[in-house]
Design an enzyme around this catalytic site. Structure first.
Site, PDB file in Angstrom:
ATOM      1  NE  ARG A 103      -2.135   1.482   3.679  1.00  0.00           N
ATOM      2  CZ  ARG A 103      -2.604   1.281   4.916  1.00  0.00           C
ATOM      3  NH1 ARG A 103      -3.729   0.619   5.087  1.00  0.00           N
ATOM      4  NH2 ARG A 103      -1.934   1.714   5.960  1.00  0.00           N
ATOM      5  CG  ASP A 104       0.694   5.955  -0.199  1.00  0.00           C
ATOM      6  OD1 ASP A 104       1.328   6.225  -1.232  1.00  0.00           O
ATOM      7  OD2 ASP A 104       0.137   6.817   0.479  1.00  0.00           O
TER       8      ASP A 104
END
Length: 706
Positions: free
Chosen positions: A119-120
């Site tokens: 994620r991110d």
């Protein structure tokens, strides 16, 4: 930083007992009889619906001085890790939230789906618990349990709005290779396809529930507003919406500005404005973006998404929780027309140092309250990121949530390619992402726009930054001086610096460097610098620095100048990339066919023959000439130069050629070592370039030759 009268707030009701009062206070509630039905999907789920008020956030907001004025606003619930589904200390789980929504009498529930593998990939503060290859676990341990809970018949009366995976797909467009913001982690996620597969699975699985409305995150105008990103982003969204069994029918809409600070509307300037013949798009702040605010971006993006094949009925959401930018620093009208930068900087309500700054921004304020169908194509203004929840910690903090330390949350960090190497503008002493940040909440109240009724949220900031130190001249010519200094510190955050020559302000900057131009040869000048913050406090001046410009001769002093921005974050790859533009600072037009610019460099090892390319130009690449030549008098960092010119045309007084994107590679594609090249600089926004020569015929009219 914003001063409002203090109004004590009565203690919050335990467990928010009078839930009906909360429902009536929610801005999304409208006076329609009966409860919204989820029997069939509607075009806009917000119309006729009463949105859920999260008691966990509401209690924290109400406990803050003045916080009761917004404590009854509806906001999204974040499922940012697997443990959040069942509940964590101090926060109820998904089923408990839904049960509370039903008991409140709400009929609209908003939830963020946020736990993709890897994620991110571009922001450590919001890293997640799942590794880049854990797609199977994302499906089985995260999406499937959420779908099972949302599909419970007990919640069939709720319209459930899902916000699908912030900061994922846009990273594949902008940060997965070839840009200043690129990271190896984003390249990995683009290569393995797990962002697309995870989102496709979430859309297909959740979209199968008849009362679920999926809205996909679409970043913001300061991320995707350039033509190089805009259409590719829409294409990327379409790709993710058509894998893992998903189709465009599983997408009800998109959301922009999630957890960000971009202004909803810029009332005092437009992207089509010009100042003295120079367009607003050429300003350092806008930096050739096609949009200056979120509303115009959201509406244009919706049109493009429909063109890409999404339903013509899709709607847009805009997160307005923290983009108000009110208080005494908010401009009341357009800026001065002395230059395009002065005009834009004086006009813009978004007071960030740089549009790439995203973490706990100093000076930000609560924006528009949640509102249904406020503009054409906009389903609602919403609060996706509840005010007071941190974006990330300002220092490393151990945690069991998989959230790392990102230097963009450190107010002392001088930045990277994603924010033009500027200070971050982040507030100090912030906790881990998602945790309560009281001082940020207080500032958001003070700076709210539209202003909040009742309460103040704290005291005005009256503390000035420290004075800048170590002021020095890093370069000079017969007509310019480049200055640098050590950054100041502040109790909140330094937002910029004024540069004074002989006691008079000659310019301002958000960075710790500045080039003063238009000077006379062989002349002594005295410089000082002072810092300022968002509240308008100004530091004492630095120690004075005397500088004498060079004598004339090998330095250009004419009425043309060249501006440069670095578009190549790696100085050791196999290409040199840059953007140039020529500006006519004189009072008469110039024949462009007589104008050439020279960018000096060294090829280092490898081949000594070169290829050059024009990737894009406002004037059209067909009107730009380019090639590499050997310097007649080689110097350190300058054995060769790229010469760019023009086939035809005139450049009016006060006008610019606009951006010209150029590249150089060796014939064997071996690597360069650009760090010591004479003409190279690190600025990613257009700045005057005294080490790039500009020639009118054979006469050097700008810059200093090596």
């Amino acid at each position: 930083m914003r001063n409002r009268g203090t109004t004590p707030h009565a203690p919050r009701r335990k467990a928010l007992a009078a839930l009906s009062a909360l429902v009536l206070g929610a801005s999304l509630a409208i006076a329609l009889p009966g409860q919204a039905s989820a029997a069939a999907r509607v075009d806009n789920p917000y119309i006729g619906a009463t949105a859920y008020v999260n008691p966990d956030w509401s209690a924290r907001a109400a406990a803050e001085p003045g916080g009761g004025v917004i404590a009854d606003e509806p906001s999204f619930v974040w499922m940012d890790r697997i443990a959040a589904i069942g509940g964590t200390p101090g926060a109820r789980g998904l089923r408990a939230h839904l049960d509370t929504a039903v008991s409140q009498g709400a009929d609209l529930f908003q939830v963020v789906i946020y736990n993709l593998p890897g994620r991110d990939c571009a922001a450590l503060a919001s890293n997640g618990e799942l590794g880049p290859t854990e797609l199977g676990r994302y499906k089985s341990d995260y999406i499937d349990p959420i779908a099972a809970i949302l599909g419970d018949p007990a919640y069939a009366s709720l319209r459930i709005v899902t916000l699908i995976e912030p900061d994922s797909l846009p990273n594949l467009v902008t940060n997965a290779g070839g840009t200043a913001g690129s990271t190896p982690e984003c390249a990995t996620m683009k290569a393995n396809g797990n962002y697309e597969k995870g989102i496709g699975y979430a859309l297909h699985t959740l979209g199968a529930l008849p009362n679920v409305y999926n809205y996909v995150d679409a970043a913001h105008h300061g991320w995707l507003g350039w033509d190089s990103n805009f259409v590719p982003a829409a294409e990327q969204f379409k790709k993710a919406a058509t894998v893992e069994g998903a189709s465009v029918a599983d997408v009800h809409g998109f959301i922009v500005n999630t957890a960000n600070y971009s202004a909803l509307k810029e009332p005092h300037f437009k992207v089509t404005d010009s100042v003295n013949g120079t367009t607003v798009r050429q300003s350092s702040w806008v930096d050739w973006n096609y949009y200056v605010d979120e509303l115009s971006f959201a509406q244009a993006l919706r049109t493009e998404l429909v063109r890409q094949g999404f339903a013509s009925t899709i709607g847009m959401l805009i997160d307005t929780a923290r983009n108000g930018w009110g208080g005494p620093s908010r401009p009341t009208g357009p800026g001065p027309t002395t230059s395009v930068n002065a005009y834009v900087d004086g006009s813009r309500t978004d007071r960030r140092i740089h549009a790439g700054n995203w973490c706990n921004q100093s000076g930000a304020g609560v924006g528009e309250r949640p509102t249904t169908a406020p503009e054409p194509g906009i389903d609602a203004y919403v609060w996706a990121k509840p005010p007071g929840e941190s974006d990330g910690s300002s220092k490393p903090v151990d945690n069991d949530e998989g959230k790392g330390f990102d230097r963009m949350c450190d107010p002392t960090y001088t930045g990277n390619g994603r924010n033009g190497f500027n200070l971050t503008g982040a507030l100090p002493d912030s906790p881990v992402a998602g945790h309560w940040f009281s001082s940020q909440f207080q500032e958001l109240l003070r700076n709210a726009n539209p202003p909040l009724g009742g309460g103040n949220g704290g005291e005005q900031d009256t503390q000035a930054p420290t004075a800048p130190t170590a002021l020095r001249a890093t370069a000079k010519s017969s007509s310019s001086v480049t200055l640098a200094w050590t950054a100041s510190t502040d109790n909140r955050a330094v937002t910029g610096y004024d540069i004074l020559r002989g006691g008079a302000v000659v310019g301002s900057t958000a960075s710790t460097t500045f080039t003063d131009t238009g000077l006379s040869a062989s002349t002594a000048y005295s410089y000082t610098v002072r810092a300022k913050d968002a509240a308008g406090n100004i530091s004492a001046a630095s120690a004075a620095l005397p500088v004498t410009t060079e004598a004339g001769g090998g330095t250009g002093t004419g009425a043309l100048k060249v501006q440069y921005r670095n578009t190549d974050s790696s100085p050791t790859d196999n290409q040199i990339r840059m953007s140039l533009q020529v500006v006519n600072t004189g009072t008469t037009a110039v024949n462009l066919s007589t104008v050439t610019a020279r960018y000096w460099f060294t090829p280092d090892a490898g081949a000594s023959t070169f290829a050059t390319s024009c990737d894009w130009a406002v004037l059209g690449c067909g009107n730009v000439t380019h090639g590499v030549r050997t310097a007649s008098a080689p110097a350190p960092g300058a054995s060769h130069y790229l010469e760019a010119g023009f086939g035809s045309g005139t450049l009016a007084a006060g006008a610019s050629t606009g951006e010209i994107q150029l590249r150089i590679n060796k014939s064997d594609w071996s690597s360069f070592q650009e760090a010591d090249d004479y003409s190279r600089a690190t600025s990613t926004a257009f700045t005057d370039a005294p080490k790039i020569g500009l020639y009118l015929g054979s006469t050097l009219t700008w810059g200093t030759a090596p």
